[in-house]
Design a protein around this motif. Sequence first.
Motif, mmCIF file in Angstrom:
data_model
loop_
_atom_site.group_PDB
_atom_site.id
_atom_site.type_symbol
_atom_site.label_atom_id
_atom_site.label_comp_id
_atom_site.label_asym_id
_atom_site.label_seq_id
_atom_site.Cartn_x
_atom_site.Cartn_y
_atom_site.Cartn_z
ATOM 1 N N GLN A 109 52.013 9.578 20.675
ATOM 2 C CA GLN A 109 51.285 10.770 21.122
ATOM 3 C C GLN A 109 49.800 10.468 21.260
ATOM 4 N N LYS A 110 49.276 9.686 20.325
ATOM 5 C CA LYS A 110 47.863 9.317 20.378
ATOM 6 C C LYS A 110 47.578 8.425 21.580
ATOM 7 N N ASN A 133 47.151 10.177 24.669
ATOM 8 C CA ASN A 133 45.965 11.040 24.648
ATOM 9 C C ASN A 133 46.344 12.519 24.548
ATOM 10 N N GLU A 134 47.379 12.810 23.776
ATOM 11 C CA GLU A 134 47.786 14.186 23.541
ATOM 12 C C GLU A 134 47.117 14.692 22.264
ATOM 13 N N GLU A 164 42.074 21.601 23.923
ATOM 14 C CA GLU A 164 42.809 21.233 25.132
ATOM 15 C C GLU A 164 43.311 22.477 25.868
ATOM 16 N N GLN A 199 42.157 20.023 18.138
ATOM 17 C CA GLN A 199 42.358 19.293 19.392
ATOM 18 C C GLN A 199 43.255 20.088 20.347
#
Length: 254
Positions: A8-9, A12-13, A23, A19
């Motif tokens: 996930q990182k 770029n979620e 978003e 965060q």
Amino acid sequence: MKRDYSIQKLLNEPLSLWQKFHEKTKLKVLPKDKRTKLTKIKDNKVKFKGYTRLGVTSLPDARLSADVTYEQVLNLRSSGREFSNVPLSQQEISSLLYYSSGINRSKKSVFPFRFYPSAGHNYPLEIYVLSLHTEYLNGLYHYYVRSHFLENVYLFKKIKLTDYFGQEWVGNVAAFIIITAMFKRTILSYGDRGYRHILVEAGHLGQNIYLNSVALGLSCCAIGGYIDDKLNSLIDVDGLNESVVYVLAVGKKK
């Protein structure tokens, strides 16, 4: 199924709540201005929160000292956590509230101007004063900005501050300036992104309180460590449609 946060990182979620919120409230495209239409719908609604059945406490005319320059005020701004035993005067409270958050022009207008900016001119913030060591009786007051007076929410003899704040030094505070937000005033115009605008606006107002505290010779310190639900309960707001978003402690310098 447990999510693979390393993937996930890499994708770029968003991982954390902040965060995800950031978003979700990003502008993907420039929207058409629907705010004007929404604002017109709200024109006839009450713009100022008031406690019409409660007693009021008058405030003297606000004034600031001409002996302090703007440059000095900016240079001397700091967070002060030490307070003297001298109570805050009615004059100091009046001046601090008015020059930080009062109406400075176009008072009779549907959208009067104040000393700080507000997204869409919605002004969602409300101010409560928790008086502990001032020339006013101990209690909770609401600042009715339109007429520049205090509304007596309730009085008390003692209050256990450790139920609401996590700092030991708050026991010497003369008064707490508690800022709440009535979210829908701004959310109706900007959707979820309006929450960002509200927090920025609280920062504008908080800086005014800091700078005016310097101009009045007072100590001021913002407090982030407060128990949200307990403080909301103290003010008797639901914590959802209206909630505490900022608290500042003020008092005489030691």
